[in-house]
Structures are given as C-alpha cells and as structure tokens.
Design a protein around this motif. Structure first.
Motif, PDB file in Angstrom:
ATOM      1  N   ASN A   1      -4.418   1.352   2.594  1.00 12.89           N
ATOM      2  CA  ASN A   1      -4.934   0.999   1.269  1.00 12.89           C
ATOM      3  C   ASN A   1      -3.937   0.101   0.527  1.00 12.89           C
ATOM      4  OD1 ASN A   1      -6.555   1.154  -1.133  1.00 12.89           O
ATOM      5  ND2 ASN A   1      -5.144   2.694  -1.912  1.00 12.89           N
TER       6      ASN A   1
ATOM      7  N   GLY B   1      -9.221   1.136   0.130  1.00 12.26           N
ATOM      8  CA  GLY B   1      -9.853   2.349   0.636  1.00 12.26           C
ATOM      9  C   GLY B   1      -9.160   2.893   1.861  1.00 12.26           C
TER      10      GLY B   1
ATOM     11  N   GLU C   1     -10.122   7.191  -1.812  1.00  9.04           N
ATOM     12  CA  GLU C   1      -9.911   6.448  -3.062  1.00  9.04           C
ATOM     13  C   GLU C   1      -8.552   6.819  -3.626  1.00  9.04           C
ATOM     14  OE1 GLU C   1     -11.974   5.567  -7.422  1.00  9.04           O
ATOM     15  OE2 GLU C   1     -12.645   7.295  -6.225  1.00  9.04           O
TER      16      GLU C   1
END
Length: 792
Positions: free
Chosen positions: A332, A377, A559
């Motif tokens: 991420n 993500g 997330e």
C-alpha cells in the motif's frame, strides 16, 4: 521582379505567385492554412514573439498510416490508460519562443489534448492526451499541418537513442583546419623573410590565406551571426552581438589590408579567434551535459523494492537492480518503479504522479501497469517488463505540478548583470576605438576587437549552475538526493527545523516491542502478519519484522487510514489495528507509551507496546542544530515519551504530540506566517501535506519504496546524523557563488583595462575567453569539493 517575404515562414515569394489572406501575403496555401488555423483559434499572438517564425508545412499524405497499428503506437507511448496517454515527440523545427508558445497551446487547436510541455534543449514536446477523443495519428497530422512535423523512428524509441547534433563538431573541425593552415602560410610574414617571398609569391599566399579564411568566417562562425540577428530582431541584446561584430570588423579590416596591399591582415588571429571561441563553447556544452548525466544517474531515489525469489522468499533490493522477468511485491502507497504485468487478481493504481489525476484506476490480472503508479490497498504482485529508468523517475519527481514557486536570487542577479552587460561593452568598445583612431588605426582596430572578445558574461552566467550542479553531485554521492538545484538555495535560508517523530527521529529497524493481552494463536498471527505485509507505516514494518514467520493469507479487503490505523478482511474475518480510539476501545489508557491495538472479528485482543529506539547520533545532531536553528518535534503519538525526549534533546526544543496530518500542515503554515523559513523532516507517509507546505521538505528513506512528490529532498536514513553537515554545505555553496561572481567581475575589469589600453591582441583575447570559463568551473569545483571535505 519584386520579392516579398511570406508572413508565416519568411521565405521570399514572387509577387505574381503571392497568396493574400487577411491583408497578409503568403508563399503557398500551406502557410495560409496555418495562419487560418491560428486565426480561427485566437492564436495569432504566435507571430508576436518572432517575425515569420513558422515553417512551410510538408505534404504528409499516407506517411503516418503506420500509426493506425496499436502495437506500434504502444511502443511510442510513455504511458497509456483508458482516458490518458502520454507521448514524447522529437520536433526538429523548434527554434524560438513562438515555437514553444504554440506547442504548449496545442489543447486549443485539438480537442482531446490535455497538456503539452516543450523541452527546448532536446527539441521535444511531451503531450498528455485522451485517446478516446484523439489518436496519436491525429496529433502527428496536426503538428505537421502547422509546420512542426515530428521525427519518429521506432529504432530510436526502442534503443533510447536520439539524433545527436554534430554541427558544432563540424564547425570546430573546419575552424581548426583553416586556423592551422593559415598559421603555417603566415610564417614568412612573421619572420619577415625577404627576397624570394617578397618578389614572387607574397600576393599569391595572401589571397590563399584569404580563401582559407572564408570557410571559417562564413560557416564556423555562422552561429554567432544568426544569434546576433535574432537578438536584434527581438530587441534584446545578447553576448553574441559584440562577438559577431568583432569577427565581421576583423574580416573587413583584413580584407581591406590585402586589397590595398597594406599587409597580410589579421586572418590568422581571426580564424584562431573563431576556433578558440568554438572550443570554449564545446567545453561549456560538454561540461553541462556531464553534469546533466550525473544528475540523471545520481538522482535515483534511494528506495528499495521487495523482490519475490523463486523459492517464495522475499528480499529487499535497490530499484536499479530490478531486471526484466523479476517478480515484485508492491505494498500500500508504494510506487511502481517499472512497467510490468499484474499477477494479482485485482489492483487499484493511483497515477496522479504521472497524470495529475488522483482517481484510482482498477486493474485486473494480466493487465499492464506503468511506472509511476502508486498502489492503493492490499498487497499486489507484478512481473517486470523493463528495467528501471532513472530519468523517468526523476521526471516524475520534477513534475511541474509539485514544484514550489520560489524566486531564484542568483539567477535574478545573473539576468540583471547580463541585461546591461552587452550595451555597456559596446559603449566601451566604440569609445576605445574613437580614442585610438586619432593616434594609430592598427591599435584602434585591435582595441575595438579585443574589447568585444575579452569581456564575456559567460563565466558570470556559469557561476551558479556549475556550483549548484557540483553540489547536487556531492550531495548525491553522500546519499542526500535533491529535486533540483534551487533546493540548495532554500536550504541555506532555513532558520526553523520541524521533525516528525515516528520513522524520522526514531528508527524502524530497532525497537523493543512487547505484547499485552490475550494469547494469539497461529491463525491470528497469520492474519496479523498478512495485513502488516501490505502496509508501509514505520510501526507496521517494525511489527511485521518482529512477528514470527506465519502462513500468508489472501486479503479480501485492505484500507490504511492515515494517522489512525488499518482495517482489513482475510478469510471473511475483519481485522483492525491502530489507535485505541480507531478500533473502538476508548477506555484503553494510551498515556506514556506508543502502542498498536488489535481487534480480530468482534474481539479485542490487546496491544503491542513500542519502546522506540532513537536514531544514532540524534542527541549530537540536535546539539549542533540548536545553536543556529529553532527546533521543533511534531508527533502523531501520545506524550508517552516526552520525558525521555527531554533528556535526549536540547532545552528549549518545542515538542507537540497527538498531531493529525492536517494539524502538522497548519503548524508549518503558522510558523511561515511569523516569517520563518521552515524545513520539515518527515517519513513521507503521514507528512505529505506538511512537506509540501514547508519551504524545504525532506523525506527520510529507510529501505522502503515510499515516494512523495511533495518532498524537495530524500535523505537516506543512514545519513540522518549528517543533516547539520548538509545544511552547512548549502550555506558554503552560496558563499562559493558570491566568491565566483567577484572573481568573474574582476576578470572582466582586468581584461577590459588591458584591452582598452591596446595591450591585448584579439587572438590572445580569444584564448583568454574560454580560459576564463575553465577558471570559473575549476574554481567552483575545487571550492565545493574543499568545503565538502573540510566541514565536520
């Protein structure tokens, strides 16, 4: 038959064949059509920058039909997504400000073109367009129709080679040939050989010398004439005007001497003058290109990428070691450093660094992903198609969207001096000629030419670029990577330094971690390890390294919420990690400790407590900095380590805790409102806003592929303790520039005083001119290298 010039391209037209439109005369329908296109789109101010700047458009019927082939177009494009494509095209006809202006306004001529940027030195235009609205073939046809036909060669695009302009080399070769032969033929004149020479061959050799001077005068020196004429047309006096004037005056005077049989003239000095000036220009260009190459090569980001080996083990490697066929793991917020094929089932890629658009694009397995995208993500895997392009990454970092608009003080000084330099120089030359003509015509011409040649602002203009260029290289060698030379000037002005805590003054690699809570079984540890694997936050990386090896699980969702924590789903089970408030455990006391709380499903398990290890040399660094700078520490953590920090850091260091990213930005802004020049040092993750707001933003890199376009510099974490050294070296760079300015002005004053008194021959002036450039370059290089070694 009367001749007139075409309003668009400037070519002469026969009065009977002229085409009149809008009370203007054109040489052909092509030029008239270009004018019509500009006129209809309200772009006629193209002609205000330069008279007759255009080129006659060529007939290209069918020439670019190969651009209908999508596989060929894909090779030419730098970037391609559904609504955005980027291509760089070589435009040989780019030559003036009008060209730049029209090529940067292509969006007004063609719907679908978003932006276009011109690289004037390389004669290239980089076009960002929407392939749904306009094709590359349409763009090429548009460029050709307005007289800017691009040069497209697939071989060049595949090998990365481009056309090299060798005209200066050819001119230098011709000048050297003429100069060498004229010197040999002039020996009898030098030694005043009588009898045979005088009686028979002197006139013949003089005219032979004249003939040999013509290629040098007409071809080798042509660049100076063209530049001088353009300068006069644009009503701006540049340095090429006195040089061109000096060459022409010497040629006319020498020709007059031979015709009137007064002597052999100054053709040896003239050709020598041209040769040495071209040699100086070649030296200047070579040095610039050397610095440019060093900049591209040394400016790679000190970032690493996780490579997945064949035995499924993971290792961190520098980006420049990536090879075609490697399998990479992208977490991420990590930058994708190379083009590749997505192996994972799905990915969300943010291409805002490339396109300026922050809307993520969804990619599925087998799709191509481009360098410069940022993964958002859960963790993904990709296979590499090409090795990394350092210049491409540098280009992303230097994108105009992320540039801070700051006045360059030294550039302004140089521009001001250069503006007045030429008129003053011409005034001195004519005054010297006017004085000496009453005493000695020979000396008058020598004075006039020597003054025009010896005084040159080149050394003055090169002072700042070469100093800054050399400093960029020195910093790069010491693992401190600056976005551009302007950052050095900004570093020298800093008076306040703000440090982030976690990941900046604390180290990711060393931390005493303990766990308080319910026992975590192997399944729970696998979930935690798999979630942490996708995160780049300093605490996540520390905790990931701390946890034992466990089975990797596929994440269904992921997330990471900046400044709060992570929420993910694995095997249908939700996992939350972060602050107590974030996971819904407000009753948990977080005072006096940095911690990460864990919730799996509906059950709260406990927390991992971090006793941070501070970077080596932190106390000594702050002691050095505190004598000259105001120091402040901002942290998103609680006040748990305030008492420890107070024992490590100097008294008076302001410490503020529990700061959200937006509060950090406001804190920087408040300091700037007080007139402070603020440098922010952060990890680039939670500090992007503060880094962008600060006068200088430095991102600390610790073996993690995190790239923030907001930062002005990237510092390798191992060199953190040298921050004071880098700031001091920046200040010494400015001192070097000032010393070099003084040296350059002194050279011009001394050179002019010798020239105007008739004690300097034009040939000697021509040799001294490039020597002055070499002197300045040597001086700034020696001084910057000296300071880099001397400063402790």
């Amino acid at each position: 038959m009367e001749n007139k010039n075409c309003f668009h391209c400037g070519l002469s037209i026969v009065i009977e064949e002229k085409i009149v439109f809008d009370e203007k005369e054109f040489c052909c329908n092509g030029c008239k059509t270009v004018y019509e296109i500009f006129s209809l789109n309200d772009l006629t101010c193209y002609y205000d920058f330069e008279k007759s700047p255009g080129a006659t458009p060529q007939d290209i019927n069918g020439k670019y039909d190969f651009l209908d082939n999508e596989s060929i177009v894909a090779k030419l494009l730098e970037f391609q997504e559904e609504s955005t494509a980027i291509v760089s095209l070589s435009i040989p006809h780019i030559h003036c400000s009008s060209c730049i202006w029209i090529l940067e306004n292509l969006q007004r001529l063609q719907k679908g073109i978003n932006t276009s940027q011109v690289n004037f030195p390389e004669k290239k235009v980089r076009i960002n367009y929407n392939p749904e609205n306009v094709s590359l073939k349409n763009i090429v046809h548009l460029l050709s129709s307005i007289g800017y036909e691009p040069y497209i060669s697939l071989e060049n695009y595949e090998t990365g080679k481009s056309n090299i302009d060798r005209s200066l080399t050819y001119k230098l070769g011709v000048a050297f040939f003429c100069f060498g032969n004229i010197m040999l033929l002039s020996f009898p004149e030098y030694f005043e050989v009588k009898e045979f020479w005088l009686d028979n061959y002197r006139p013949f050799f003089r005219w032979l010398i004249f003939a040999l001077s013509l290629p040098s005068f007409l071809y080798s020196a042509s660049g100076y004439y063209v530049s001088a004429i353009k300068s006069i047309k644009s009503k701006m006096l540049n340095i090429d005007i006195p040089i061109a004037l000096g060459i022409v005056v010497m040629f006319i005077r020498s020709t007059f001497d031979i015709v009137m049989d007064y002597g052999s003239g100054f053709f040896d000095s003239l050709t020598g003058l041209i040769f040495f000036m071209l040699l100086g220009k070649m030296f200047q260009i070579k040095t610039y290109s050397f610095l440019s190459f060093e900049r591209d090569f040394k400016s790679y980001f000190p970032i690493a990428i996780t490579k997945i080996n064949q035995d499924a083990t993971e290792e961190s490697i520098p980006v420049y070691e990536i090879e075609k066929g490697n399998r990479l793991l992208i977490r991420n917020q990590e930058l994708i450093p190379v083009d590749g094929i997505l192996i994972s089932d799905k990915a969300e890629i943010d291409y805002s660094f490339v396109t300026g658009e922050a809307v993520p694009i969804t990619k599925k397995s087998g799709d191509k992903v481009f360098a410069g995208g940022k993964q958002i993500g859960k963790v993904i895997e990709m296979e590499v198609l090409h090795s990394v392009s350092q210049s491409y990454l540098t280009q992303l970092w230097s994108n105009d969207v992320f540039q801070k608009k700051v006045e360059q003080k030294h550039k302004t000084i140089t521009d001001s001096i250069s503006r007045y330099f030429t008129p003053i120089l011409l005034l001195i030359a004519f005054a010297g000629f006017g004085y000496w003509i009453f005493f000695d015509a020979n000396t008058a011409f020598n004075v006039f030419t020597a003054v025009l040649i010896v005084a040159c602002p080149c050394a003055l203009a090169l002072t700042a670029p070469f100093t800054m260029g050399n400093m960029l290289r020195i910093f790069g060698n010491k693992h401190f990577y600056l976005k551009n030379a302007l950052v050095i000037e900004q570093l020298a002005k800093v008076d306040t330094i703000v440090f982030d805590k976690t990941g900046t003054i604390t180290t990711n690699s060393k931390s005493n971690i303990s766990y308080e809570g319910k026992i975590l079984d192997d399944t729970n540890l696998s979930m935690l390890k798999s979630v942490l694997r996708a995160s780049n936050h300093p605490l996540s990386r520390m905790l990931y390294d701390f946890l034992p090896e466990a089975k990797r699980l596929q994440l269904d969702a992921f997330e990471e919420i900046t400044g709060k924590g992570i929420q993910a789903v694995a095997g249908g089970v939700s996992i939350q990690m972060g602050s107590a408030n974030f996971i819904g455990e407000k009753g948990q006391s977080e005072m006096q400790q940095t911690s990460v709380h864990i919730r799996i499903g509906e059950e709260y398990f406990g927390k991992y407590i971090f006793n941070n290890q501070y970077r080596e040399g932190l106390s000594e660094l702050f002691d050095k900095l505190s004598s000259q700078y105001q120091l402040k520490v901002l942290s998103g953590d609680n006040e748990g380590e305030r008492s420890l920090l107070e024992t490590i850091l100097p008294k008076g260091t302001e410490m503020i805790f529990n700061q959200k990213p937006e509060q950090k930005l406001e804190f920087i802004k408040a300091l700037q409102d007080q007139g402070k020049n603020v440098m922010m040092v952060g990890d680039g993750l939670n500090d992007a806003g503060a880094l962008a707001q600060s006068n200088v933003g430095i991102s600390i890199s610790e073996n993690v592929n995190v790239f923030s376009p907001a930062c002005d510099a990237i510092l390798d974490a191992k060199e953190f303790k040298k921050l004071h050294y880098f700031l001091k070296l920046s200040q010494k760079s400015i001192s070097t520039i000032k010393m070099s300015f003084t040296l350059s002005l002194l050279y011009n004053v001394v050179g002019l005083s010798f020239a105007i008194t008739g004690n300097l021959l034009p040939l000697v002036a021509a040799i001294i001119m490039p020597l002055s450039t070499i002197t300045i370059v040597s001086f700034v290089t020696i001084m910057s290298n000296y300071y880099s070694r001397k400063i402790k």
